[in-house]
Design a protein around this motif. Structure first.
Motif, mmCIF file in Angstrom:
data_model
loop_
_atom_site.group_PDB
_atom_site.id
_atom_site.type_symbol
_atom_site.label_atom_id
_atom_site.label_comp_id
_atom_site.label_asym_id
_atom_site.label_seq_id
_atom_site.Cartn_x
_atom_site.Cartn_y
_atom_site.Cartn_z
ATOM 1 N N UNK A 186 1.310 -1.585 0.221
ATOM 2 C CA UNK A 186 -0.039 0.214 0.071
ATOM 3 C C UNK A 186 0.487 1.187 0.107
ATOM 4 N N UNK A 187 0.245 2.244 -0.588
ATOM 5 C CA UNK A 187 1.504 3.582 -0.820
ATOM 6 C C UNK A 187 0.975 4.763 -0.169
ATOM 7 N N UNK A 188 -0.047 4.012 0.600
ATOM 8 C CA UNK A 188 -0.533 5.173 1.505
ATOM 9 C C UNK A 188 -1.754 4.571 2.720
ATOM 10 N N UNK A 189 -2.962 5.183 3.297
ATOM 11 C CA UNK A 189 -3.350 5.002 3.984
ATOM 12 C C UNK A 189 -5.046 6.422 4.126
ATOM 13 N N UNK A 190 -5.808 6.091 3.981
ATOM 14 C CA UNK A 190 -7.068 6.701 4.075
ATOM 15 C C UNK A 190 -8.284 5.844 4.229
ATOM 16 N N UNK A 191 -9.465 6.420 4.718
ATOM 17 C CA UNK A 191 -10.371 6.497 5.965
ATOM 18 C C UNK A 191 -11.821 6.856 5.280
ATOM 19 N N UNK A 192 -12.654 5.047 5.027
ATOM 20 C CA UNK A 192 -13.988 5.158 4.270
ATOM 21 C C UNK A 192 -14.819 5.850 4.889
ATOM 22 N N UNK A 193 -15.751 6.723 4.778
ATOM 23 C CA UNK A 193 -16.407 7.485 5.165
ATOM 24 C C UNK A 193 -15.817 8.444 6.118
ATOM 25 N N UNK A 194 -14.764 8.620 6.214
ATOM 26 C CA UNK A 194 -13.555 9.115 7.067
ATOM 27 C C UNK A 194 -14.410 9.060 9.058
ATOM 28 N N UNK A 195 -14.827 7.393 9.606
ATOM 29 C CA UNK A 195 -14.716 7.309 10.030
ATOM 30 C C UNK A 195 -13.797 7.419 11.095
ATOM 31 N N UNK A 196 -12.097 7.423 10.652
ATOM 32 C CA UNK A 196 -11.273 7.639 11.635
ATOM 33 C C UNK A 196 -10.856 8.628 11.710
ATOM 34 N N UNK A 197 -11.559 10.275 10.970
ATOM 35 C CA UNK A 197 -11.516 11.873 11.967
ATOM 36 C C UNK A 197 -13.043 11.229 12.600
ATOM 37 N N UNK A 198 -13.584 10.027 12.651
ATOM 38 C CA UNK A 198 -14.459 11.096 14.624
ATOM 39 C C UNK A 198 -14.803 11.214 15.827
ATOM 40 N N UNK A 199 -13.130 10.405 16.238
ATOM 41 C CA UNK A 199 -12.982 10.907 16.866
ATOM 42 C C UNK A 199 -11.641 11.013 17.589
ATOM 43 N N UNK A 200 -11.149 11.463 18.037
ATOM 44 C CA UNK A 200 -9.921 11.684 18.583
ATOM 45 C C UNK A 200 -8.891 10.119 18.629
#
Length: 332
Positions: free
Chosen positions: A159-173
């Motif tokens: 994998x060249x990078x990571x991101x978050x489906x539906x932004x769920x990993x951004x939904x909590x500190x």
């Protein structure tokens, strides 16, 4: 990722403020001063056969140049086989904690017994972002995203990078910490807009104080040896398509291409990721989602010569996550 959650604001208590830097991350990575550098990124590869075909078309016949894969989904093996046969493709992981459709679902790779808080009453991943925040622990989140990375590596992906489906990993500190932890531990870039971020600030109505907090996270990532985005263009899923355009490919292509051209003109100096969901919709896709026209329009725009010309006219430099990491490795 369709929307960055407003709950991203909550990590105010976790990170201290940082001052805005006048030097873009693009410049730090060796791009010319004032350059507009862009990743044209396709989300949701592996989600369905139609998603795979759309992503492949957009990248091999169009101007899209990056994608990310939803590892728990049924059509991942076929897409990874394509990636293994085409190692030049820039492909990361669309870390997935939700199975949002009504009758087309998937389960956590870590197993229900190991991450019970991530599953609904049917044993599938939760449909909504709020449900994940309410029921899952940070430890369960880490176990699952680590399992998704492990599966990718086992299948031969790098994998060249990571991101978050539906932004769920951004939904909590606490979720955000696990996302960043996974990237730093494995030296895999994570999608995080932390430069001036003019576009995402306007879209999400973030305050200057909140943006300073973003920039401190970006500094932490940079100091850990990872590249950082200056900005994120995450509007395409929300563009309302007129009814008389939805079922006419010619009109749909023209409409979506024009919207993307407007997006290109809005770019500021720095490195930006522009998100889309290219899908070669068949009659089956409507059984998954009613978002077919939105996704088909994205694919049609990426193969439109008018968009390629606009990239040239706007003097935009295309890059990939792989190139960003290679450039970051050379910066002391």
């Amino acid at each position: 990722m369709k929307k960055l959650s407003f709950l991203l604001f909550c990590f105010v208590t976790v990170f201290v403020s940082a001052q805005t830097s006048e030097t873009t991350y693009a410049e730090k990575l060796g791009f010319p001063k004032g350059a507009k550098v862009l990743i044209l990124h396709v989300d949701d590869a592996g989600m369905s056969f139609d998603s795979n075909e759309g992503a492949i078309t957009a990248m091999t016949k169009g101007v899209a140049n990056s994608c990310s894969v939803m590892m728990p989904c049924p059509w991942v093996p076929a897409f990874v086989a394509f990636l293994n046969a085409n190692p030049q493709i820039d492909a990361g992981l669309h870390l997935t904690l939700n199975a949002e459709w009504k009758n087309y679902r998937w389960v956590p790779l870590a197993g229900k017994t190991n991450v019970p808080g991530l599953t609904d009453t049917e044993g599938n991943l939760w449909k909504g972002v709020g449900d994940v925040v309410q029921h899952a622990s940070a430890d369960e989140v880490y176990k699952e995203i680590k399992a998704q990375l492990d599966r990718a590596i086992t299948m031969g992906m790098k994998p060249t990078h990571l991101d978050s489906h539906m932004g769920t990993l951004f939904a909590s500190p606490e979720f955000l910490k696990q996302y960043i932890r996974l990237g730093i531990e494995n030296q895999i870039p994570v999608m995080f807009p932390a430069g001036k971020a003019t576009l995402i600030q306007a879209q999400q109505k973030f305050s200057d104080q909140q943006m300073n907090q973003f920039r401190q996270v970006g500094k932490n990532l940079w100091d850990a040896g990872l590249p950082v985005l200056d900005d994120l263009h995450n509007e395409s899923y929300g563009w309302t398509i007129p009814d008389d355009v939805k079922n006419d490919d010619k009109k749909l292509q023209a409409y979506k291409t024009q919207k993307y051209i407007e997006g290109l003109k809005s770019l500021q100096p720095g490195v930006t990721m522009m998100i889309m969901h290219c899908t070669a919709t068949t009659e089956v896709f409507k059984e998954i989602s009613d978002s077919g026209p939105v996704r088909r329009g994205d694919m049609l725009a990426m193969i439109d010569p008018a968009l390629k010309k606009a990239l040239q006219d706007e003097h935009i430099i295309l890059t990939t996550w792989r190139e960003l990491k290679e450039r970051r490795d050379k910066v002391k």
